[in-house]
Design an enzyme around this catalytic site. Structure first.
Site, mmCIF file in Angstrom:
data_model
loop_
_atom_site.group_PDB
_atom_site.id
_atom_site.type_symbol
_atom_site.label_atom_id
_atom_site.label_comp_id
_atom_site.label_asym_id
_atom_site.label_seq_id
_atom_site.Cartn_x
_atom_site.Cartn_y
_atom_site.Cartn_z
ATOM 1 C CD GLU A 1 -3.335 -0.692 2.075
ATOM 2 O OE1 GLU A 1 -3.004 0.484 3.055
ATOM 3 O OE2 GLU A 1 -4.296 -0.965 1.953
ATOM 4 C CE LYS B 1 2.468 1.838 -37.580
ATOM 5 N NZ LYS B 1 2.557 2.065 -36.293
#
Length: 329
Positions: free
Chosen positions: A36, A209
């Site tokens: 945490e 592409k």
């Protein structure tokens, strides 16, 4: 004005603080045994204009949580205004629904940042400009193009250009500076590449592409005559490096004299550094929006240029309520 640094890119935060002549705010970001995150600010921020510097790069979720918890701590500490300075904005590639039942995570992150306490966002080269509209707070999106322009001109050692304030490998262009060509590695990056080409007053080419699936790309065609030209690929993010390296190979096959790349955010996951090292790229220049890994530092053809000056000037302009857009020139 106070500057707070989280853990994702402390070297950049320290450079920014040095540029502004201010110390970093005394704050602690640590973890409990179960990982945490705990934040504690050790000085008064009531009524202050606070800037929190944190790129949400890998580990993306940990760095994002650090930022959110820091924002909450500052809000509860009664800071007058909190600006999240995110040189690299994670989740930016999830800016639209890519298919049925998929999230728009960039919008979710925008909502969370505002809810945590951010009053303003300062970032650099967002992957998609529409992300600015995901926020209901002011967003300042800086561009790396001025930094790239200065670096390229400095490396070419053009007459009348001031020398670079740092060591940079020279750029020896066969045929002279007019033989330089800027190349966009895909159609989506044309606007970004065109801006740099206009700044340098050189020609532009485009890689056509086709991406079959995430992380895999196939270069289909090169739009523009690159024979004998010194080509510079320009992009905002390099992740796996596949697209960039494929584009470099395609340019060399089409007769380019040499290929380099200038990319704002060096995510460089997996074997990307090794892939770049084995590619035809003579040099890959990144900004320090993401802290360099040891592999990047050891690479012979990857270098970083600092964004600290640009970010510090933007922070000063925000604090002074003066123009940020002047930094785009």
């Amino acid at each position: 004005m106070k500057i707070v640094a989280c853990n994702s890119n402390l070297p950049l935060a320290e450079k920014v603080a040095m540029e502004l002549g201010l110390p970093l705010c005394n704050a602690t970001v640590r973890r409990f045994a179960d990982m945490e995150i705990f934040v504690e600010i050790h000085e008064n921020v009531r009524g202050e204009d606070v800037f929190v510097i944190q790129s949400t790069c890998s580990p993306t979720n940990d760095n994002l949580m650090e930022l959110l918890i820091m924002l909450d701590a500052l809000r509860r500490g009664s800071a007058r205004r909190i600006t999240a300075v995110m040189p690299y904005f994670g989740y930016a590639r999830q800016d639209r629904k890519s298919g049925p039942r998929t999230p728009i995570s960039a919008k979710l992150v925008a909502n969370i940042l505002v809810e945590a306490g951010a009053n303003r966002l300062l970032t650099m080269d967002l992957h998609a400009m529409q992300i600015q509209g995901f926020f209901d707070i002011p967003v300042d999106n800086l561009y790396a193009a001025p930094l790239f322009t200065r670096d390229i001109r400095g490396r070419m050692k053009l007459q009348g250009e001031p020398p670079l304030p740092y060591d940079a490998p020279p750029m020896d262009i066969p045929g002279g500076p007019h033989n330089l060509m800027i190349v966009s590695p895909d159609v989506g990056g044309v606007v970004r590449a065109r801006q740099l080409a206009q700044r340098l007053n050189v020609d532009l080419a485009i890689i056509d592409k086709r991406r079959e699936r995430a992380g895999v790309s196939e270069v289909m065609n090169v739009i523009g005559d690159v024979r004998g030209r010194y080509c510079i690929l320009v992009d905002d993010i390099v992740d796996s490096g596949g697209s960039l390296c494929n584009a470099a190979e395609a340019l060399m096959k089409h007769g380019a004299a040499a290929v380099e790349a200038y990319v704002t955010h060096g995510v460089l996951t997996g074997s990307a550094v090794s892939r770049v090292g084995q590619s035809p790229l003579g040099m890959l220049t990144l900004t320090d929006s993401i802290m360099a890994t040891e592999a990047v530092k050891d690479s012979a053809n990857i270098r970083q240029i600092s964004t600290a000056g640009l970010i510090s000037r933007a922070m000063q302009a925000i604090s002074d309520e003066s123009s940020v857009s002047s930094l785009f020139d």
